[in-house]
Structure formats: structure tokens, C-alpha cells
Design an enzyme around this catalytic site. Structure first.
Site, PDB file in Angstrom:
ATOM      1  N   ARG A  23       0.702  -1.283   0.002  1.00  9.42           N
ATOM      2  CA  ARG A  23       0.195  -0.026   0.092  1.00  9.42           C
ATOM      3  C   ARG A  23       1.132   1.105  -0.013  1.00  9.42           C
ATOM      4  NH1 ARG A  23      -2.542  -0.530   5.343  1.00  9.42           N
ATOM      5  NH2 ARG A  23      -0.491  -1.534   5.836  1.00  9.42           N
ATOM      6  N   GLU A  28       7.206   7.656  11.503  1.00  7.86           N
ATOM      7  CA  GLU A  28       7.055   8.817  12.473  1.00  7.86           C
ATOM      8  C   GLU A  28       7.992   9.714  12.189  1.00  7.86           C
ATOM      9  OE1 GLU A  28       7.488   7.345  16.567  1.00  7.86           O
ATOM     10  OE2 GLU A  28       5.350   6.986  16.440  1.00  7.86           O
ATOM     11  N   GLN A  46       7.597  25.883  15.527  1.00  8.88           N
ATOM     12  CA  GLN A  46       6.924  26.344  14.056  1.00  8.88           C
ATOM     13  C   GLN A  46       7.610  25.318  12.907  1.00  8.88           C
ATOM     14  OE1 GLN A  46       7.957  30.297  13.158  1.00  8.88           O
ATOM     15  NE2 GLN A  46       8.519  30.004  11.072  1.00  8.88           N
ATOM     16  N   ASP A  47       6.667  25.165  11.984  1.00 12.64           N
ATOM     17  CA  ASP A  47       6.934  24.153  10.807  1.00 12.64           C
ATOM     18  C   ASP A  47       7.006  25.200   9.673  1.00 12.64           C
ATOM     19  OD1 ASP A  47       6.929  21.847  12.728  1.00 12.64           O
ATOM     20  OD2 ASP A  47       5.346  20.778  11.533  1.00 12.64           O
ATOM     21  N   ASN A  48       7.680  24.626   8.761  1.00 10.16           N
ATOM     22  CA  ASN A  48       8.098  25.469   7.519  1.00 10.16           C
ATOM     23  C   ASN A  48       8.048  24.579   6.458  1.00 10.16           C
ATOM     24  OD1 ASN A  48       8.422  28.160   8.821  1.00 10.16           O
ATOM     25  ND2 ASN A  48      10.350  27.416   9.260  1.00 10.16           N
ATOM     26  N   ARG A  59      18.508  27.377  -2.128  1.00 12.80           N
ATOM     27  CA  ARG A  59      18.209  28.353  -0.890  1.00 12.80           C
ATOM     28  C   ARG A  59      19.137  28.364   0.232  1.00 12.80           C
ATOM     29  NH1 ARG A  59      12.308  29.320  -1.510  1.00 12.80           N
ATOM     30  NH2 ARG A  59      11.659  27.773  -3.157  1.00 12.80           N
ATOM     31  N   HIS A  62      21.605  30.217   5.167  1.00 16.07           N
ATOM     32  CA  HIS A  62      20.680  30.887   6.160  1.00 16.07           C
ATOM     33  C   HIS A  62      20.839  30.794   7.615  1.00 16.07           C
ATOM     34  CE1 HIS A  62      17.572  30.993   2.581  1.00 16.07           C
ATOM     35  NE2 HIS A  62      18.621  31.997   2.557  1.00 16.07           N
ATOM     36  N   LYS A  72      17.250  23.505  13.685  1.00 13.60           N
ATOM     37  CA  LYS A  72      16.064  23.029  12.621  1.00 13.60           C
ATOM     38  C   LYS A  72      16.079  21.573  12.455  1.00 13.60           C
ATOM     39  CE  LYS A  72      17.080  27.151   9.810  1.00 13.60           C
ATOM     40  NZ  LYS A  72      17.676  27.649   8.688  1.00 13.60           N
ATOM     41  N   HIS A 119      22.619  27.046   7.151  1.00  8.83           N
ATOM     42  CA  HIS A 119      21.961  26.091   6.408  1.00  8.83           C
ATOM     43  C   HIS A 119      21.530  26.471   5.057  1.00  8.83           C
ATOM     44  CE1 HIS A 119      18.314  23.762   5.461  1.00  8.83           C
ATOM     45  NE2 HIS A 119      19.276  22.798   5.667  1.00  8.83           N
ATOM     46  N   TYR A 132      10.661  21.555   7.482  1.00 10.28           N
ATOM     47  CA  TYR A 132      11.457  21.793   8.420  1.00 10.28           C
ATOM     48  C   TYR A 132      10.865  22.382   9.777  1.00 10.28           C
ATOM     49  CZ  TYR A 132      12.553  26.404   6.577  1.00 10.28           C
ATOM     50  OH  TYR A 132      12.502  27.935   6.402  1.00 10.28           O
ATOM     51  N   LYS A 167      17.591  38.013  -2.365  1.00  9.86           N
ATOM     52  CA  LYS A 167      18.132  38.225  -1.103  1.00  9.86           C
ATOM     53  C   LYS A 167      19.463  37.078  -1.128  1.00  9.86           C
ATOM     54  CE  LYS A 167      17.161  35.873   2.962  1.00  9.86           C
ATOM     55  NZ  LYS A 167      16.051  35.529   3.952  1.00  9.86           N
ATOM     56  N   ASP A 168      19.407  36.035  -1.515  1.00 10.37           N
ATOM     57  CA  ASP A 168      20.648  34.910  -1.479  1.00 10.37           C
ATOM     58  C   ASP A 168      21.677  35.368  -2.377  1.00 10.37           C
ATOM     59  OD1 ASP A 168      19.336  33.582   0.312  1.00 10.37           O
ATOM     60  OD2 ASP A 168      18.479  31.927  -0.657  1.00 10.37           O
TER      61      ASP A 168
END
Length: 185
Positions: A23, A28, A46-48, A59, A62, A72, A119, A132, A167-168
Site C-alpha cells: 500500500r 514517524e 514552528q513548521d515551514n 536556498r 541562512h 532545525k 544552512h 522543517y 536576497k541570496d
């Protein structure tokens, strides 16, 4: 879950237990109790979720300055990335060094990036989704970065002309970057 040490004190590669059959699979991705049993005691707040359409989206690199530094827990749910961390902790035996990891939907690996690290990641497949958790909220006034192509770091990225945000494109090299982390052994 299997917790694998990296060359950096505090940074861990995590291989969750995956249970699959005809299936699909179950795993987890985070369980506070199981993480604590491994000595990974972080209160994530917080989750992003980031989505990149093209291969070669880069990216990073940072980080947030203390007192808003973030630990993170990063992973990929679709596609794949080359994920890089750089040690910014002054006094660390690995200060200014980097390490890269392949994180993908297929290998289901996660990376725990402690406070004191820059990162970033580069997408290896189209339509990559990157998720993350962080243990402190985003604070734009503390947001900083390092140039992805800093010659002093010589990061071996899988691409030479990445797709970057405005920005980067403007981050300074590590030698000129503001960072206020201290290694605490």
C-alpha cells in the site's frame, strides 16, 4: 530511528523507521519522546514548508543571530536536495567547515541542524518539497546569510549556476558575515 553522528558536534543525521508494504509506507517523522531518548531535546515551535519547481534552486546559506538562533529538523517529502551546513560557532574545532548530505523523499533521511550553523540546500529534482521544524520563531531582524559560493568555504555544490532569490545573491562571505555564536563543547 537511527541517529548518525556527523563531523560536527550536535549535528545529527536521522534515519526514521519506515514500515512499508504493497500500500505504501508509514513512519514517524517526529516523536518528542523518541527524540529525547536519543538526547535530542528540542521544543519545536514552528513548521515551514518550501516548494521548488526547478532543479538547481539554491536556498541559503541562512541562519538567525542569537538570541533568536534556531535549531532545525529538516527533511524532504518530494524530490531531493543536496543539503549543506556550515559551522559558525567561534572556538569550535570545526569552525568554518561544511558538510553536505543528500536528503530525499526516497531515503527519508532528516538532518538536525543545531543553533550556530548556517544552512542551505540545492534541489536535485523538479517539484521538490522541503519541510522543517524550528525551535524559535522567524525573526527578520536577526535573519542573516552567507554567500553560497564563498571561495573561503569551497562548498562542492552539484551546480555552478543556481537559481537564487535576490536576497541570496547578496549574502557576504563568511569572513565578512555577522554571526554571534560561541562553541560550548
Amino acid at each position: 530511528m537511527k541517529v548518525i553522528d556527523t563531523k560536527f558536534i550536535g549535528a545529527k543525521l536521522i534515519e526514521p523507521a519506515v514500515f512499508g508494504d504493497h500500500r505504501g509506507f508509514f513512519m514517524e517523522s517526529y516523536n518528542a519522546q523518541r527524540f529525547a531518548e536519543q538526547g535530542l531535546n528540542h521544543a519545536f515551535v514552528q513548521d515551514n514548508h518550501a516548494f521548488s519547481v526547478e532543479v538547481g534552486v539554491l536556498r541559503g546559506l541562512h541562519y538567525q543571530l542569537s538570541p533568536k538562533a534556531q535549531t532545525k529538523l529538516v527533511r524532504v517529502t518530494a524530490g531531493a536536495v543536496y543539503d549543506v551546513i556550515v559551522d559558525l560557532r567561534r572556538g569550535s574545532p570545526t569552525y568554518g567547515q561544511w558538510e553536505g548530505f543528500i536528503l530525499s523523499a526516497e531515503n527519508k533521511r532528516q538532518l538536525l541542524v543545531p543553533k550556530g550553523f548556517a544552512h542551505g540546500y540545492c534541489t536535485l529534482e523538479p517539484n521538490t518539497e522541503f519541510l522543517y521544524k524550528v525551535d524559535d520563531y522567524y525573526a527578520p531582524e536577526h535573519d542573516r546569510g552567507i554567500a553560497w559560493n564563498d571561495p573561503g568555504l569551497s562548498i562542492d555544490w552539484p551546480i555552478s549556476t543556481p537559481i537564487l532569490s535576490g536576497k541570496d545573491e547578496k549574502h557576504p562571505p563568511l569572513a565578512q558575515a555577522e554571526h554571534n555564536y560561541t562553541f560550548e563543547g
